[in-house]
Design a protein around this motif. Structure first.
Motif, PDB file in Angstrom:
ATOM      1  N   LEU A 234       5.107   0.152  -9.550  1.00  0.00           N
ATOM      2  CA  LEU A 234       3.695  -0.193  -9.373  1.00  0.00           C
ATOM      3  C   LEU A 234       2.969   0.942  -8.662  1.00  0.00           C
ATOM      4  CD1 LEU A 234       3.842  -3.936  -8.197  1.00  0.00           C
ATOM      5  CD2 LEU A 234       3.547  -3.030 -10.499  1.00  0.00           C
ATOM      6  N   ASN A 235       1.797   1.266  -9.152  1.00  0.00           N
ATOM      7  CA  ASN A 235       0.922   2.245  -8.501  1.00  0.00           C
ATOM      8  C   ASN A 235      -0.233   1.495  -7.854  1.00  0.00           C
ATOM      9  OD1 ASN A 235       2.223   4.758  -9.416  1.00  0.00           O
ATOM     10  ND2 ASN A 235       1.588   4.059 -11.443  1.00  0.00           N
ATOM     11  N   TYR A 236      -0.410   1.660  -6.542  1.00  0.00           N
ATOM     12  CA  TYR A 236      -1.450   0.957  -5.807  1.00  0.00           C
ATOM     13  C   TYR A 236      -2.612   1.896  -5.506  1.00  0.00           C
ATOM     14  CZ  TYR A 236       2.408  -2.292  -4.819  1.00  0.00           C
ATOM     15  OH  TYR A 236       3.462  -3.166  -4.923  1.00  0.00           O
ATOM     16  N   ALA A 237      -3.800   1.297  -5.384  1.00  0.00           N
ATOM     17  CA  ALA A 237      -4.981   2.084  -5.025  1.00  0.00           C
ATOM     18  C   ALA A 237      -5.945   1.203  -4.237  1.00  0.00           C
ATOM     19  CB  ALA A 237      -5.673   2.626  -6.273  1.00  0.00           C
ATOM     20  N   PRO A 238      -6.549   1.751  -3.178  1.00  0.00           N
ATOM     21  CA  PRO A 238      -7.559   0.987  -2.433  1.00  0.00           C
ATOM     22  C   PRO A 238      -8.903   1.059  -3.141  1.00  0.00           C
ATOM     23  CG  PRO A 238      -7.222   3.108  -1.401  1.00  0.00           C
ATOM     24  CD  PRO A 238      -6.283   3.050  -2.568  1.00  0.00           C
ATOM     25  N   GLN A 239      -9.613  -0.058  -3.154  1.00  0.00           N
ATOM     26  CA  GLN A 239     -10.928  -0.113  -3.788  1.00  0.00           C
ATOM     27  C   GLN A 239     -11.941  -0.547  -2.730  1.00  0.00           C
ATOM     28  OE1 GLN A 239     -11.203   0.841  -6.999  1.00  0.00           O
ATOM     29  NE2 GLN A 239      -8.977   1.116  -7.025  1.00  0.00           N
ATOM     30  N   GLY A 240     -13.072   0.115  -2.685  1.00  0.00           N
ATOM     31  CA  GLY A 240     -14.096  -0.249  -1.714  1.00  0.00           C
ATOM     32  C   GLY A 240     -14.698   0.982  -1.080  1.00  0.00           C
ATOM     33  N   SER A 241     -15.662   0.741  -0.188  1.00  0.00           N
ATOM     34  CA  SER A 241     -16.399   1.838   0.407  1.00  0.00           C
ATOM     35  C   SER A 241     -15.634   2.427   1.573  1.00  0.00           C
ATOM     36  CB  SER A 241     -17.762   1.346   0.909  1.00  0.00           C
ATOM     37  OG  SER A 241     -17.589   0.319   1.867  1.00  0.00           O
ATOM     38  N   GLY A 242     -15.834   3.724   1.793  1.00  0.00           N
ATOM     39  CA  GLY A 242     -15.294   4.367   2.970  1.00  0.00           C
ATOM     40  C   GLY A 242     -13.829   4.726   2.850  1.00  0.00           C
ATOM     41  N   ASN A 243     -13.386   5.537   3.775  1.00  0.00           N
ATOM     42  CA  ASN A 243     -11.998   5.987   3.818  1.00  0.00           C
ATOM     43  C   ASN A 243     -11.189   5.007   4.658  1.00  0.00           C
ATOM     44  OD1 ASN A 243      -9.673   7.552   3.717  1.00  0.00           O
ATOM     45  ND2 ASN A 243     -10.325   8.844   5.432  1.00  0.00           N
ATOM     46  N   ILE A 244     -11.015   3.804   4.149  1.00  0.00           N
ATOM     47  CA  ILE A 244     -10.348   2.755   4.911  1.00  0.00           C
ATOM     48  C   ILE A 244      -8.846   2.973   4.953  1.00  0.00           C
ATOM     49  CG2 ILE A 244     -10.033   0.259   5.159  1.00  0.00           C
ATOM     50  CD1 ILE A 244     -12.914   1.312   5.471  1.00  0.00           C
ATOM     51  N   ALA A 245      -8.265   3.366   3.835  1.00  0.00           N
ATOM     52  CA  ALA A 245      -6.813   3.524   3.760  1.00  0.00           C
ATOM     53  C   ALA A 245      -6.459   4.464   2.621  1.00  0.00           C
ATOM     54  CB  ALA A 245      -6.138   2.162   3.546  1.00  0.00           C
ATOM     55  N   SER A 246      -5.266   5.026   2.692  1.00  0.00           N
ATOM     56  CA  SER A 246      -4.722   5.839   1.605  1.00  0.00           C
ATOM     57  C   SER A 246      -3.322   5.338   1.286  1.00  0.00           C
ATOM     58  CB  SER A 246      -4.692   7.319   2.001  1.00  0.00           C
ATOM     59  OG  SER A 246      -3.946   7.513   3.194  1.00  0.00           O
ATOM     60  N   ILE A 247      -2.927   5.463   0.021  1.00  0.00           N
ATOM     61  CA  ILE A 247      -1.641   4.923  -0.435  1.00  0.00           C
ATOM     62  C   ILE A 247      -0.888   6.024  -1.176  1.00  0.00           C
ATOM     63  CG2 ILE A 247      -0.516   3.091  -1.746  1.00  0.00           C
ATOM     64  CD1 ILE A 247      -3.122   1.504  -1.594  1.00  0.00           C
ATOM     65  N   ASP A 248       0.389   6.230  -0.813  1.00  0.00           N
ATOM     66  CA  ASP A 248       1.164   7.263  -1.504  1.00  0.00           C
ATOM     67  C   ASP A 248       1.894   6.675  -2.704  1.00  0.00           C
ATOM     68  OD1 ASP A 248       3.452   5.971  -0.602  1.00  0.00           O
ATOM     69  OD2 ASP A 248       3.997   7.513   0.851  1.00  0.00           O
ATOM     70  N   GLU A 249       2.676   7.526  -3.372  1.00  0.00           N
ATOM     71  CA  GLU A 249       3.333   7.100  -4.611  1.00  0.00           C
ATOM     72  C   GLU A 249       4.429   6.071  -4.368  1.00  0.00           C
ATOM     73  OE1 GLU A 249       5.402  10.726  -2.971  1.00  0.00           O
ATOM     74  OE2 GLU A 249       3.345  10.058  -3.304  1.00  0.00           O
ATOM     75  N   ASN A 250       4.863   5.936  -3.117  1.00  0.00           N
ATOM     76  CA  ASN A 250       5.892   4.949  -2.798  1.00  0.00           C
ATOM     77  C   ASN A 250       5.314   3.607  -2.379  1.00  0.00           C
ATOM     78  OD1 ASN A 250       8.124   6.738  -3.197  1.00  0.00           O
ATOM     79  ND2 ASN A 250       7.617   7.699  -1.243  1.00  0.00           N
ATOM     80  N   GLY A 251       3.984   3.477  -2.440  1.00  0.00           N
ATOM     81  CA  GLY A 251       3.359   2.233  -2.023  1.00  0.00           C
ATOM     82  C   GLY A 251       3.241   2.094  -0.522  1.00  0.00           C
ATOM     83  N   VAL A 252       3.307   3.208   0.194  1.00  0.00           N
ATOM     84  CA  VAL A 252       3.119   3.190   1.643  1.00  0.00           C
ATOM     85  C   VAL A 252       1.633   3.412   1.917  1.00  0.00           C
ATOM     86  CG1 VAL A 252       3.664   4.291   3.847  1.00  0.00           C
ATOM     87  CG2 VAL A 252       5.447   4.006   2.090  1.00  0.00           C
ATOM     88  N   ILE A 253       1.026   2.459   2.624  1.00  0.00           N
ATOM     89  CA  ILE A 253      -0.401   2.521   2.910  1.00  0.00           C
ATOM     90  C   ILE A 253      -0.596   2.974   4.353  1.00  0.00           C
ATOM     91  CG2 ILE A 253      -0.543   0.062   3.539  1.00  0.00           C
ATOM     92  CD1 ILE A 253      -3.353   0.102   2.159  1.00  0.00           C
ATOM     93  N   THR A 254      -1.535   3.896   4.547  1.00  0.00           N
ATOM     94  CA  THR A 254      -1.850   4.424   5.874  1.00  0.00           C
ATOM     95  C   THR A 254      -3.259   4.012   6.245  1.00  0.00           C
ATOM     96  OG1 THR A 254      -0.420   6.343   5.505  1.00  0.00           O
ATOM     97  CG2 THR A 254      -2.038   6.503   7.287  1.00  0.00           C
ATOM     98  N   ALA A 255      -3.403   3.398   7.411  1.00  0.00           N
ATOM     99  CA  ALA A 255      -4.722   2.971   7.894  1.00  0.00           C
ATOM    100  C   ALA A 255      -5.512   4.191   8.341  1.00  0.00           C
ATOM    101  CB  ALA A 255      -4.563   1.982   9.045  1.00  0.00           C
ATOM    102  N   ASN A 256      -6.743   4.287   7.899  1.00  0.00           N
ATOM    103  CA  ASN A 256      -7.588   5.421   8.258  1.00  0.00           C
ATOM    104  C   ASN A 256      -8.760   4.983   9.130  1.00  0.00           C
ATOM    105  OD1 ASN A 256      -5.916   7.161   6.821  1.00  0.00           O
ATOM    106  ND2 ASN A 256      -7.078   6.923   4.937  1.00  0.00           N
ATOM    107  N   GLN A 257      -9.831   4.492   8.507  1.00  0.00           N
ATOM    108  CA  GLN A 257     -11.024   4.090   9.235  1.00  0.00           C
ATOM    109  C   GLN A 257     -11.163   2.564   9.224  1.00  0.00           C
ATOM    110  OE1 GLN A 257     -13.247   6.014  11.047  1.00  0.00           O
ATOM    111  NE2 GLN A 257     -11.717   7.615  10.724  1.00  0.00           N
TER     112      GLN A 257
END
Length: 802
Positions: A234-257
């Motif tokens: 599965l490939n995940y992607a954040p949807q929405g405004s702002g740099n809230i989070a980023s997701i790598d190819e392993n499905g690891v999500i990093t909290a940003n703003q």
């Protein structure tokens, strides 16, 4: 001799034709990969790379779906690109992944071959008639004797839903009938083995979580429908405004703003994507603003920069950096700000705050506003900045009974020239930039340049009173009593938003993103409207009849004057979460009641120090000093926390009788921007002692001092007023003499301020004649040719020549 000639002829035919004078041409040198004299040669195909974008996670196809054409490239033993005449593509399991040998396109079923009738081969994919054995095949490409890497192809029923959720314990993966993605053989273990994300908590900035999901077919979400380990990566992607989070190819999500976003998932390279869940980066809990290492107040010289520093902690107690804060000033005219550095341009006082607004900071989807603290605003403490000195003033004097505008420039102290307007105005406001004056009328919106005192436009499509102009000078609010509409209009005259009703008051928050509007709806019932750039229009339910508005300082909501009470309303919504759902749907009551007292005030205003709400009532003939305590620097209450109620804002009203004043209406409660003094204007009858201007000095707890300035001449009542930007002069238009009186205020280093009328420079004589409204119709309450009362006053600062 004959022998020599014969030898020459023989040599001519025996020597190769390509012989040059420099010697024979050398044969091409063969270079071997091992550097020796045998083995594979450089330039020959050594490896084939097949579709590197699919190499790790492969391709995923539902039954009957056609995959993409594959691309192969060849390299020699040194990594140099080499050409291959053609590649042949093959599959490890023709029963589930039929392949076009020339393009590499996989059919999840069987390709058409030899269909006849002009139908080309490999154009139709026929799904399997029964569930095929296995769910994975490997595709390779061969060429020039070399074989490529293998691309996994996952074959599965049509995916009908993907659900983000909790992870199956590793020990239970082999027995769990409803496994999550962490149980699948193809799952890549992320570095650090991050904790799975649960969708019921927020994650602090820079922290990571592992996303796990379950994949279902057949339209259900029961274990029988679970095909998670059949579909591939599965490939995940954040949807929405702002740099809230980023997701790598392993499905690891990093909290940003700070904020919350929807997470979508696509299955390998299938091209499909759908919303599967939710992620929250922890919102700010507190914003502490400092200048010069202090929370103020601060004295700052004109034209000198003053930087501010904001320290932000999230709801988990961790520091947030890089936040998109807005810096606001309560007095853009003298101490403007658009960043974390302010530069006073005129003497005056302003309250500076840093604000996290959901439009650009801590956003969320509308259905999750308030959940985990996302989607709601937060303001910092306010810092009072004083810029000492004196400035001159350009005063603009008008009347709702005259067609003329009288400007006077106190840098020259010369009488101004009256400017004739197309229509008699019913309202007048000036923008904070000090460049444009807006005058409403029943016939048109009139615009006057404050820099050269000329009429710049007359817009007959916008009629009715002008209620307010935004602090950033970009927007005005008008109301049309005939069409029963309230409009938010750009400075260029474009109607941006419209709502039904007739407004009596409007006031913007310092950031220009929220405007509070009171009045009645089209049926005539009381109406409170709030327009916010993030949430749009909000009609506040069951609001009583309000007569005035005072936005709190710092902005955490507003206070409203009522016919029998005053109310405070918070910018924090009251949030109720649905009992089911992940995440739950949040239902919000916006701008809920946060304070209410059975104390009548007609007009109301806020001091910039954030300590007082000042109100006045004509019927009770009192000034109310309302001492307030606001929950500033505290995040909006969580749904499970203490709900917002009538004690969320704390206030204590202290009454001060307007002794000797007989008022029929309060027209204004006007505090200085330094919060040291205030005046009350009103209409009514003259007391026996002559015109009395109420002069109030606020004090802690509302225990201030009220006195009166006796106006000179035949003045009866002060009906309008405005402070100079340096707070040293108060201008008041008066009935009885139809003049403008000047009151000088002195602020001693010790003791209380004093106010005395300046009879040297004033009173001013604008001589505004009764107007005709531009329609040759006399204005009610005045006779053509008579002088009328100056009840419209605005000013702008100007550099003093002294």
């Amino acid at each position: 001799m004959r022998r020599l000639v014969s030898l020459a002829v023989l040599l001519f035919f025996a020597i190769p034709f390509g012989l040059s004078v420099s010697g024979c041409k050398k044969a091409l040198t063969v270079v071997y990969c091992n550097g020796g004299d045998s083995g594979p040669e450089v330039g020959q195909v050594a490896t084939i790379t097949l579709s590197p974008t699919l190499a790790t996670y492969g391709e995923s196809l539902s039954y009957g779906q056609i995959g993409q054409s594959l691309s192969a490239s060849a390299q020699d033993c040194k990594g140099n690109s080499v050409s291959v005449r053609s590649y042949i593509y093959a599959t490890s399991n023709m029963a589930i992944a039929d392949i076009n040998p020339s393009t590499g396109q996989v059919c999840s079923g069987l390709w058409n071959r030899f269909s006849g009738g002009g139908i080309a081969d490999y154009t139709t994919c026929n799904p399997p008639t029964a569930t095929p054995p296995g769910n994975i095949a490997y595709v390779t490409a061969t060429g020039e004797g070399a074989v490529s890497n293998a691309i996994p192809v996952y074959i599965h029923p049509l995916v009908t839903s993907v659900v983000l959720g909790s992870a199956t314990p590793q020990a239970s993966c082999s027995t769990d009938p409803d496994p999550s993605t962490n149980c699948c053989a193809y799952t890549q273990t992320a570095p650090g083995n991050p904790t799975p994300y649960d969708q019921v908590s927020c994650v602090s900035q820079a922290q990571t979580r592992q996303l796990v999901a379950r994949v279902y077919a057949n339209g259900g979400t029961t274990p029988a429908d679970n095909i998670t380990c059949e579909v591939g990566h599965l490939n995940y992607a954040p949807q929405g405004s702002g740099n809230i989070a980023s997701i790598d190819e392993n499905g690891v999500i990093t909290a940003n703003q700070p904020g919350s976003v929807t997470i979508t998932a696509s299955i390998a390279q299938s091209g499909t994507s759908s919303a599967v869940g939710f992620f929250s980066t922890c919102p700010p809990k507190s914003i502490v603003l400092t200048a010069n290492g202090s929370t103020g107040p601060v004295n700052q010289n004109l034209n000198n920069d003053l930087p501010f520093n904001a320290t932000v902690l999230d709801t988990a107690g961790n520091t947030i950096t890089g936040l998109s804060l807005e810096y606001n000033s309560t007095n853009q005219q003298t101490i403007p700000t658009s960043s974390n550095t302010i530069t006073p341009v005129f003497p005056g006082t302003a309250n500076i705050t840093a604000v996290c607004n959901p439009g650009t900071c801590n956003p969320s989807s509308f259905s999750q506003i308030g959940y985990l603290g996302n989607g709601v605003p937060l303001t910092s403490n306010g810092i009072t900045v004083n810029a000492a000195g004196t400035s001159s003033t350009v005063l603009y004097i008008g009347s709702t009974q005259s067609q003329y505008l009288y400007p006077i420039d106190f840098t020259t102290n010369q009488p101004g020239s009256q400017l004739k307007l197309p229509y008699v105005p019913n309202s007048m406001v000036i923008n904070e930039a000090g460049t444009t004056i807006y005058l409403g009328s029943p016939q048109a919106l009139m615009t006057v340049s404050a820099t050269n005192n000329t009429l710049t436009s007359t817009n007959t499509t916008i009629v009715g009173p002008v209620l307010t102009v935004s602090p950033d000078s970009s927007t005005i609010v008008t109301t049309d009593p005939n069409k029963k509409t309230i409009s938010i209009i750009s400075a260029s005259g474009t109607v941006e938003y419209t709502y039904g009703g007739v407004a009596n008051r409007a006031q913007f928050s310092p950031d220009s993103q929220t405007v509070y509007i009171t009045g009645v709806d089209p049926s005539g019932a009381p109406q409170l409207l709030v327009h916010n750039l993030f949430t749009g229009w909000t009609p506040v339910a069951a609001a009583p009849a309000y007569t005035d508005i005072a936005v709190t300082v710092p902005h955490a909501g507003a206070y409203f004057a009522g016919t029998s009470l005053y109310d405070g309303r918070s910018y924090c919504p009251t949030t109720t979460l649905a009992a089911t759902g992940t995440p739950p749907v949040a239902t919000n009551v916006f701008y809920p009641l946060a304070d209410e007292k059975a104390t009548k005030v007609d007009r109301i205003s806020a001091t910039t120090d954030g300590e007082h709400i000042l109100g006045a009532s004509a019927t009770s003939a009192t000034l109310q000093d309302i001492a307030v305590t606001l929950p500033i620097t505290t995040e909006c209450p969580q749904p499970t926390g203490t709900p917002i109620g009538t004690s969320y804002f704390q206030s204590t009203p202290i009454a001060h009788p307007l002794t000797g004043v007989t008022a029929t209406a309060i027209t204004g409660v006007l505090p200085s921007t330094n919060s040291a003094v205030a005046f009350v204007t009103y209409t009514g009858t003259a007391p026996s002692t002559g015109g009395q201007l109420p002069f109030y000095i606020p004090a802690a707890g509302g225990n201030g001092t009220l006195s009166f300035v006796t106006l000179s001449g035949t003045a009866t009542t002060p009906v309008s007023g405005v402070f100079s930007s340096d707070n040293l002069t108060f201008y008041t238009g008066t009935a009885g003499d139809d003049l403008v009186h000047l009151v000088n205020i002195t602020y001693p280093t010790s003791g209380t301020p004093t106010a005395v009328e300046n009879t040297t420079l004033g009173p001013l004589t604008p001589n505004l004649p009764c107007g005709t409204g531009g329609q040759n119709t006399p204005v009610p309450a005045c006779t053509a040719g008579t002088i009328v009362t100056p009840n419209l006053l605005v000013q702008r600062p100007k550099k003093s020549t002294q």
